[in-house]
Write a protein that holds these residues in place. Sequence first.
Motif, mmCIF file in Angstrom:
data_model
loop_
_atom_site.group_PDB
_atom_site.id
_atom_site.type_symbol
_atom_site.label_atom_id
_atom_site.label_comp_id
_atom_site.label_asym_id
_atom_site.label_seq_id
_atom_site.Cartn_x
_atom_site.Cartn_y
_atom_site.Cartn_z
ATOM 1 N N THR A 6 13.627 -4.493 -2.464
ATOM 2 C CA THR A 6 13.546 -3.220 -1.757
ATOM 3 C C THR A 6 12.150 -3.074 -1.170
ATOM 4 O OG1 THR A 6 12.885 -2.072 -3.799
ATOM 5 C CG2 THR A 6 15.235 -2.048 -3.228
ATOM 6 N N ASN A 7 12.086 -2.527 -0.005
ATOM 7 C CA ASN A 7 10.806 -2.228 0.635
ATOM 8 C C ASN A 7 10.929 -0.854 1.273
ATOM 9 O OD1 ASN A 7 8.243 -2.397 1.615
ATOM 10 N ND2 ASN A 7 8.668 -3.972 3.151
ATOM 11 N N PRO A 8 10.158 0.122 0.759
ATOM 12 C CA PRO A 8 9.032 -0.010 -0.166
ATOM 13 C C PRO A 8 9.448 -0.306 -1.607
ATOM 14 C CG PRO A 8 9.442 2.296 0.287
ATOM 15 C CD PRO A 8 10.344 1.528 1.209
ATOM 16 N N LEU A 9 8.461 -0.765 -2.385
ATOM 17 C CA LEU A 9 8.634 -0.951 -3.815
ATOM 18 C C LEU A 9 8.621 0.435 -4.451
ATOM 19 C CD1 LEU A 9 8.657 -3.206 -6.090
ATOM 20 C CD2 LEU A 9 6.221 -2.703 -6.348
ATOM 21 N N GLY B 104 7.348 8.866 -7.175
ATOM 22 C CA GLY B 104 7.616 8.844 -5.750
ATOM 23 C C GLY B 104 6.522 8.287 -4.865
ATOM 24 N N GLU B 105 5.461 7.694 -5.454
ATOM 25 C CA GLU B 105 4.379 7.116 -4.639
ATOM 26 C C GLU B 105 4.664 5.627 -4.399
ATOM 27 O OE1 GLU B 105 2.826 9.310 -3.377
ATOM 28 O OE2 GLU B 105 2.502 10.938 -4.782
ATOM 29 N N ASP B 106 5.604 5.358 -3.510
ATOM 30 C CA ASP B 106 6.086 3.998 -3.276
ATOM 31 C C ASP B 106 5.028 3.140 -2.578
ATOM 32 O OD1 ASP B 106 8.399 5.198 -4.179
ATOM 33 O OD2 ASP B 106 9.357 5.249 -2.208
ATOM 34 N N LEU C 112 5.429 9.662 -18.894
ATOM 35 C CA LEU C 112 5.417 8.696 -17.796
ATOM 36 C C LEU C 112 5.278 9.438 -16.472
ATOM 37 C CD1 LEU C 112 5.739 5.677 -17.055
ATOM 38 C CD2 LEU C 112 8.208 6.083 -16.901
ATOM 39 N N ALA C 113 4.237 9.092 -15.704
ATOM 40 C CA ALA C 113 3.948 9.805 -14.454
ATOM 41 C C ALA C 113 4.347 9.000 -13.224
ATOM 42 C CB ALA C 113 2.460 10.156 -14.387
ATOM 43 N N HIS C 114 4.154 7.679 -13.267
ATOM 44 C CA HIS C 114 4.512 6.791 -12.160
ATOM 45 C C HIS C 114 5.029 5.490 -12.757
ATOM 46 C CE1 HIS C 114 2.409 9.410 -9.299
ATOM 47 N NE2 HIS C 114 1.452 9.485 -10.213
ATOM 48 N N TYR C 115 6.091 4.952 -12.154
ATOM 49 C CA TYR C 115 6.703 3.763 -12.727
ATOM 50 C C TYR C 115 7.275 2.879 -11.627
ATOM 51 C CZ TYR C 115 10.021 0.910 -15.401
ATOM 52 O OH TYR C 115 10.736 -0.137 -15.939
ATOM 53 N N TYR C 116 6.858 1.599 -11.644
ATOM 54 C CA TYR C 116 7.315 0.599 -10.685
ATOM 55 C C TYR C 116 8.050 -0.499 -11.462
ATOM 56 C CZ TYR C 116 3.849 3.045 -7.871
ATOM 57 O OH TYR C 116 3.124 4.028 -7.240
ATOM 58 N N SER D 94 0.841 -1.191 0.000
ATOM 59 C CA SER D 94 0.000 0.000 0.000
ATOM 60 C C SER D 94 0.881 1.247 0.000
ATOM 61 C CB SER D 94 -0.932 0.029 1.220
ATOM 62 O OG SER D 94 -0.210 0.387 2.387
ATOM 63 N N THR D 95 0.283 2.349 -0.412
ATOM 64 C CA THR D 95 0.998 3.627 -0.427
ATOM 65 C C THR D 95 0.791 4.386 0.878
ATOM 66 O OG1 THR D 95 -0.873 4.723 -1.514
ATOM 67 C CG2 THR D 95 0.891 3.870 -2.937
ATOM 68 N N VAL D 96 0.592 3.682 1.995
ATOM 69 C CA VAL D 96 0.414 4.337 3.291
ATOM 70 C C VAL D 96 1.572 5.299 3.532
ATOM 71 C CG1 VAL D 96 1.565 2.404 4.485
ATOM 72 C CG2 VAL D 96 0.046 3.951 5.751
ATOM 73 N N GLY D 97 1.242 6.522 3.927
ATOM 74 C CA GLY D 97 2.262 7.553 4.103
ATOM 75 C C GLY D 97 2.611 8.285 2.828
ATOM 76 N N LYS D 98 2.103 7.813 1.712
ATOM 77 C CA LYS D 98 2.305 8.456 0.413
ATOM 78 C C LYS D 98 0.933 8.857 -0.133
ATOM 79 C CE LYS D 98 6.821 7.854 -0.036
ATOM 80 N NZ LYS D 98 7.799 8.922 -0.373
ATOM 81 N N ASN D 99 0.829 8.954 -1.449
ATOM 82 C CA ASN D 99 -0.433 9.320 -2.090
ATOM 83 C C ASN D 99 -0.825 8.284 -3.135
ATOM 84 O OD1 ASN D 99 -0.808 11.969 -0.821
ATOM 85 N ND2 ASN D 99 0.981 12.588 -2.022
#
Length: 257
Positions: free
Chosen positions: A229-232, A238-240, A215-219, A42-47
Motif C-alpha cells: 500500500t502507498n502510502p504506508l 493517521g500520519e501515513d 498506542l499513538a501511531h502504528y505502522y 515521508s509524511t508530506v501532506g500529513k504531520n
Amino acid sequence: MGLGVGNGNANKWTAVKGPVGPAYSCKTTYSIEFDGLTENGSTVGKNVPLLGAGGTGNFCISFWFKTSDITGGGTNQRIFTTGGSAFNWSIYLRGSDGKIVIAGTPWGSDACNFVFSNSTWFHVAYSATRNGFGRWVVNGSQSDVKNISASAADAFTNAGTSYLASNASGAQDYEGNLTEIAFWNTTLNDSQLTELYTNTAGKCYASDFSFSSDLAHYYPCFNTSGAFTNPLPDTVGGEDYTLVNMDASNVSTDTPL
C-alpha cells in the motif's frame, strides 16, 4: 453401569480438551524492505508523529530492524528524521561504529552502546520519561540510560515532515528491513517491551496488550495482509508515510517472529 459401547473400555471417560487461549490475529509475517539508494518515505501532506501526549508527555518509540551493514559503509543510515518542526529529532545508525543514536531535543545526542550485528533482526525501543531518564532497550533488556530531565519542559509539535529511511534531503538512506513501528504515549518498561519482542502469538498492537490504549501511531508494515500500500498507513494516528520509488517488490517475508 457401563458408558462405553462395545469397545472393552466401558467405564472410561473420553478426554475432552478444555478451552484454548485467545486466538490472536496479528502475526508478524511481513516487513518493508529499503534498498539504501532511492527508496524512502515521508509524511508530506500529513504531520509528524507527535512524541508524547500534547508533545510534553512521556513516550516510547519501538520497532524491529535488520540491515546487511550496520555501518552503512561509513555513512549514517537514517531510520526516522524530522524537518521543519520546532524540535527536530532523528534516529539513525551511526556510520562510524554502527551504534544506533537518537538526536534532538530533549536528548542532545544519545547513543545506544548495544553491539548490533549484520543481517540480524533486533527489537529496539527508546523509552523516555520527560522529567527523568531516556532509556534504550534492545530485545527486551535495557542497554543504556541517560538523564533528560533538563529539557522536560520542551514541547514537541506535529508540524513539519517526518522522513522514513532517509534524511530530509533524501540522502543517508537506510538499507534493510523494518517492521512493527510503534509510537506510544507512555514509557514502556522492560517487561512490556519483552512482550513485544517475544510476540510469537501474534497479539495485535492496538488491542491485545494491557498497554494498547497508549498506542499513538502504528505502522504494521504490510502486516497482516502482505499487500503493498502507498502510502504506508499509520493505522492508529493517521500520519501515513508516502513511499518513494517503492512497489510490491518491497513487501518482504523476512520477519523476526
